[in-house]
Design an enzyme around this catalytic site. Structure first.
Site, PDB file in Angstrom:
ATOM      1  N   LEU A 533      -2.751   8.289  28.289  1.00 13.22           N
ATOM      2  CA  LEU A 533      -2.910   8.396  26.835  1.00 13.22           C
ATOM      3  C   LEU A 533      -2.290   7.214  26.120  1.00 13.22           C
ATOM      4  O   LEU A 533      -2.695   6.846  25.027  1.00 13.22           O
ATOM      5  CB  LEU A 533      -2.251   9.679  26.322  1.00 13.22           C
ATOM      6  N   ASP A 651      12.947   4.078  16.293  1.00 15.45           N
ATOM      7  CA  ASP A 651      11.708   3.412  16.689  1.00 15.45           C
ATOM      8  C   ASP A 651      10.532   4.010  15.914  1.00 15.45           C
ATOM      9  O   ASP A 651       9.542   4.422  16.494  1.00 15.45           O
ATOM     10  CB  ASP A 651      11.511   3.526  18.203  1.00 15.45           C
TER      11      ASP A 651
END
Ligand SMILES: *[C@@H]1O[C@H](CO)[C@@H](O)[C@H](O)[C@H]1NC(C)=O
Ligand SMILES: *[C@@H]1O[C@H](CO)[C@@H](O)[C@H](O)[C@H]1NC(C)=O
Ligand SMILES: *[C@@H]1O[C@H](CO)[C@@H](O)[C@H](O)[C@H]1NC(C)=O
Ligand SMILES: *[C@@H]1O[C@H](CO)[C@@H](O)[C@H](O)[C@H]1NC(C)=O
Ligand SMILES: *[C@@H]1O[C@H](CO)[C@@H](O)[C@H](O)[C@H]1NC(C)=O
Ligand SMILES: *[C@@H]1O[C@H](CO)[C@@H](O)[C@H](O)[C@H]1NC(C)=O
Ligand SMILES: *[C@@H]1O[C@H](CO)[C@@H](O)[C@H](O)[C@H]1NC(C)=O
Length: 814
Positions: A533, A651
């Site tokens: 993915l 992040d």
């Protein structure tokens, strides 16, 4: 008279100013009508005159505090007493107040009374003050100087020198999650000072040795004095002990700071403080062989030495809750009483389950004993001793221990005949042996179904596992306390039905779905990691389908040596975090070198994929974009402000924002960020994470990392949502170049926003939208982006205020 008024006011405010100043300084006394506020937990502290002890708010995790007393001279705060150990209060608006009427209460952020100093009758009159003494005792005195309440009367897990154990005194350990454990240290019913394992199913004494008579243990019965006291020399004297000295420190001498603590492992230890380095060392331990502590392997579990004390499940049983031996093992079979299923017995030599005997038969044959257990369907097995012919059928299997000593006999475990188990006994070594044999622990797992074979690796691996397991254990305990805690906060706020649902859902997820998966299960689920993915800095994500047909994203962490810390960091927050805008984590796998996370599968992939794709199949419409901006802000605000443990994502970028079928955003990868302790501003991020283009300038200049780095990254994401292009690609090169380019852009935008010209905003918004967007919303988002991207992090808003800014413009809710 009139001119005098201002002076009077000035005096009053000056007075209150001085009161404020003096209340901020350390002192040993709290006067009636004053309080200690949780916000000032670092300054509003009572300190004993010689500075050994402090009393005030103590942070147990992120936003949760207890009102405690601790040793100030230890390297780390060593808590010796807590008022509200099992019910911490929130970091805002909580306070401890000594009212004028002598009532001392601890209130939570919503004024709920969490604890109050108990009041025996009407003695609480004429209170002079509350004072912290050099002994570590917090006392309340009345105006004639008499003590009318003291913390020494209600110990938690620790006894200090001069503190008395009396008839009603209990010591209960504090587990890693700061909750009370299953052990008690107190005088028992026959006035013998004892250690007791106490769970709903059984309650039994394991110290003094239950296999001996009271007198063999050198104790006396029924001495109604019931008084034990630890003196300054390190000697614990007790009324049930013939010559008074029950336990003596190895370094017995005056002048050493000591504490007697009932530790979470059920052992009672006396600690001495080394004044020069502030470290505690054990100078006395009540139980030298851990397997004699009851309950350490839970129901059906067996403790043995390999040579470290280790828990195992007997044949036919599996561990109930991975990582929590206190829940022991569960039978892998189920035999209703009316069933006539043939049974067999598996012999476990040198193994015993202490207590829970249904009866005692003496001088009977093995056959008689066996038949007695067969005929009673509640019998789980029996202990039989050849010579004397003594037979003890067991109703429950608790306190299992396997070890070759004369007092440990043979247990015959009742299992259905159809069950295929080998007869390999639980291996044992005698921990008393000077050189215990090093066992091959892989061999010993044969015949016993261990849910996690890794647990029994030898050497360092095993120690790591111990560490790792305590981690998991912490999560699971935490879960329980968190849920109760979360409910307190969630329920007390006025909740909208959707929030109620979210909280309920969170509860369900945490209790029933978070679990450990085997590597094989995940290989099967992902069909050998066939469908990739995505790929990130910490690993690759694969699509999978679990046995229950739930689609999942399996994240395989690469670079394991480094990944392990990240993995554990992520794990330590998993159990606690649930929010509709955060991707759920269903479980994990940790086997050998494999470290995997099992996450919610989010249908529409990442925002980056949709926003920046060359050939766009989907163009996000304006409403969806605004909703994504709001959802991401809510998710981050939750991480920053509402979790009990503060989490910085570190992040934030479109790759880490997933979109579900309704294009509702779900932030992922949040667990990989290092957790912040309270006082986080001074914490250092040891390991730089983050992605160029999204990282705040303070990162490059190695300033301490705060939640404001996420605010900065969020600002970049806002610009990208608005413009539909990757902002970082506007400038190629190093982080510094991207950053200065971004600052230029921000200045231009700020100018334009000042100009009130619609056209200037239109220029910036993604042309793919064809002008179909809300000018007011876009302007708000752009303004927010500009303030989030401030160079000075103090000028950036918090995520909470970002949500507050966006909410009024949310059409969906209005
Ligand atoms: C202080 O407490 C003691 C003991 O409870 C009591 O006898 C005494 O009367 C109290 N003094 C005042 C001033 O209330
Ligand atoms: C009781 O005291 C005797 C004599 O001091 C000692 O030999 C014995 O080991 C003690 N028993 C226990 C169980 O401590
Ligand atoms: C009971 O304990 C007290 C205090 O240790 C001691 O003085 C007393 O002699 C004991 N009584 C008996 C009957 O052992
Ligand atoms: C106390 O700590 C110091 C420094 O670590 C060490 O040198 C000393 O031996 C310790 N003292 C005791 C009694 O353990
Ligand atoms: C104090 O806490 C730190 C961090 O949790 C730990 O590494 C250290 O070993 C502790 N020191 C003592 C004396 O327990
Ligand atoms: C039981 O286990 C043995 C040895 O592993 C094996 O040979 C045997 O076929 C098994 N029996 C059943 C019924 O599974
Ligand atoms: C383990 O299970 C017990 C009993 O259900 C529970 O009270 C405790 O909180 C759990 N501990 C951990 C570490 O999960």
């Amino acid at each position: 008279m009139v001119p005098a008024l201002p002076t009077h006011i000035a005096t009053v405010s000056l007075l209150s100013f001085f009161t404020l100043v003096s209340s901020a300084a350390n002192r040993d006394i709290l006067r009636p009508g004053t309080s200690l506020a949780v916000e000032a937990y670092q300054s509003e502290i009572l300190q004993s005159p010689d500075g050994s002890f402090s009393c005030g708010f103590y942070g147990v995790y992120g936003n949760a505090f207890t009102f405690s007393i601790w040793y100030s001279k230890a390297a780390n705060k060593t808590v010796v007493w807590s008022a509200n150990r099992d019910r911490p209060v929130h970091s805002r608006r909580s306070a401890l107040t000594l009212h004028k009427d002598g009532n001392m209460v601890l209130t939570d952020y919503d004024d709920a009374v969490v604890w109050q100093a108990d009041d025996d009758g009407n003695s609480r009159r004429n209170v002079q003050h509350v004072q912290l003494l050099d002994t570590g005792n917090l006392v309340m005195k009345n105006t004639s100087g008499r003590i009318i309440w003291q913390s020494f009367d209600s110990p938690t897990d620790t006894l200090l020198p001069a503190q008395r154990i009396m008839a009603a005194t209990n010591l209960v350990p504090t587990t890693q999650s700061h909750a009370p454990g299953n052990y008690i240290f107190r005088f028992n019913d026959i006035s013998v000072l004892s250690l007791i394992y106490d769970v709903p199913e059984v309650s039994d004494i394991y110290w003094p040795n239950p296999d001996n008579s009271v007198y063999e243990n050198n104790r006396s019965r029924y001495n109604s004095t019931r008084l034990a006291i630890l003196d300054n020399n390190g000697i614990l004297a007790s009324s049930d002990f013939a010559d008074g000295v029950l336990l003596k420190a190895s370094d017995a001498a005056p002048g050493i700071r000591r504490r007697l603590t009932l530790d979470p492992d059920g052992n009672l230890r006396l600690y001495s403080l080394n004044d020069s380095d502030g470290m505690w060392s054990v100078s006395m331990v009540a139980i030298s062989q851990p397997c004699t502590i009851h309950g350490i392997c839970g129901q059906n579990g067996i403790c043995h030495y390999s040579p470290e004390p280790t828990c195992s499940c007997p044949p036919g049983y599996v561990m109930t809750n991975p990582g929590n031996w206190t829940q022991g093992c569960t039978a892998s079979f189920n035999i209703p009483c009316h069933d006539q299923e043939p049974m067999k017995f598996v012999k476990l030599p040198h193994t015993d389950f202490w207590g829970s005997d249904q009866k005692r038969l003496l001088g009977v044959s093995f056959e008689t004993c066996r038949n007695s257990c067969i005929s009673d369907c509640t019998c789980k097995g029996f202990q039989y001793q050849q010579g004397a012919g003594s037979c003890y059928p067991k109703a429950l299997l608790f306190n299992g221990k396997s070890c070759a000593t004369p007092s440990v006999r043979t247990i015959y475990l009742k299992l259905p005949a159809r069950l295929n188990v080998s007869d390999t006994p639980i291996p044992q070594s005698n921990v008393l042996d000077p050189a215990p044999p090093r066992l091959d622990c892989n061999q010993m797992s044969r015949g016993i179904r261990y849910p996690f074979p890794d647990l029994h690796k030898t050497g360092d691996e095993e120690l790591n596992w111990l560490y790792f397991y305590s981690f998991i254990v912490a999560i699971f305990v935490f879960e329980a306390s968190f849920i109760t805690f979360a409910w307190f906060f969630v329920l007390r706020r006025e909740m909208r039905p959707s929030e109620m649902w979210a909280a309920e859902e969170g509860y369900r997820v945490m209790t029933s779905h978070f679990r450990r998966y085997s590597y094989r299960e995940l290989v099967e689920a992902t069909r050998k990691f066939r469908v990739e993915l995505g790929r990130g800095s910490s690993g690759t994500v694969y699509k999978g389908v679990l046995e229950d047909e739930r689609p999942v994203a399996v994240k395989k962490l690469e670079n394991v040596s480094r990944g392990k810390e990240e993995f554990q960091a992520e794990l330590s927050v998993i159990g606690r975090i649930y929010h509709m805008n955060l991707a759920r984590i269903w479980g994990f796998c940790s086997e050998g070198s494999h470290r995997l996370l099992v996450c919610e599968y989010v249908e529409n992939g990442s925002l980056a994929n949709i926003l920046f794709k060359d050939q766009k199949t989907v163009v996000l419409d304006w409403k969806q974009r605004f909703n994504i901006a709001l959802g991401v802000a809510k998710g981050l605000a939750y991480l920053h402000h509402e979790c009990l443990e503060w989490v910085i994502h570190c992040d934030v970028k479109p790759e880490n924002i997933l979109l579900d079928t309704n294009f509702e955003p779900k932030i992922t990868d949040f667990g990989l960020a290092k957790l912040l302790n309270r006082g986080g501003a001074t914490q250092n991020m040891s390991q730089v994470r983050g992605t160029i283009g999204y990282i705040a300038p303070e990162w490059v200049s190695s300033l301490p990392i705060t939640a404001k780095v996420d605010v900065y990254s969020y600002g970049v994401v806002l610009l990208e949502l608005l413009s539909g292009t990757r902002v970082s690609e506007l400038a190629v090169g190093s982080g510094a170049e991207v950053h200065s380019m971004l600052q230029k852009l921000v200045r231009v935008l700020a100018d334009k926003l000042g100009g009130h010209k619609e056209s200037s905003i239109n220029e910036f918004v993604d042309p793919e939208l064809g002008g179909r967007f809300s000018y007011v919303q876009a302007r708000t988002m752009l303004k927010l982006a500009v303030s989030c991207l401030q160079e000075d992090r103090n000028k950036r808003p918090t995520m909470e205020s970002v949500v507050q800014t966006l909410l009024p413009f949310d059409e969906a809710s209005s």
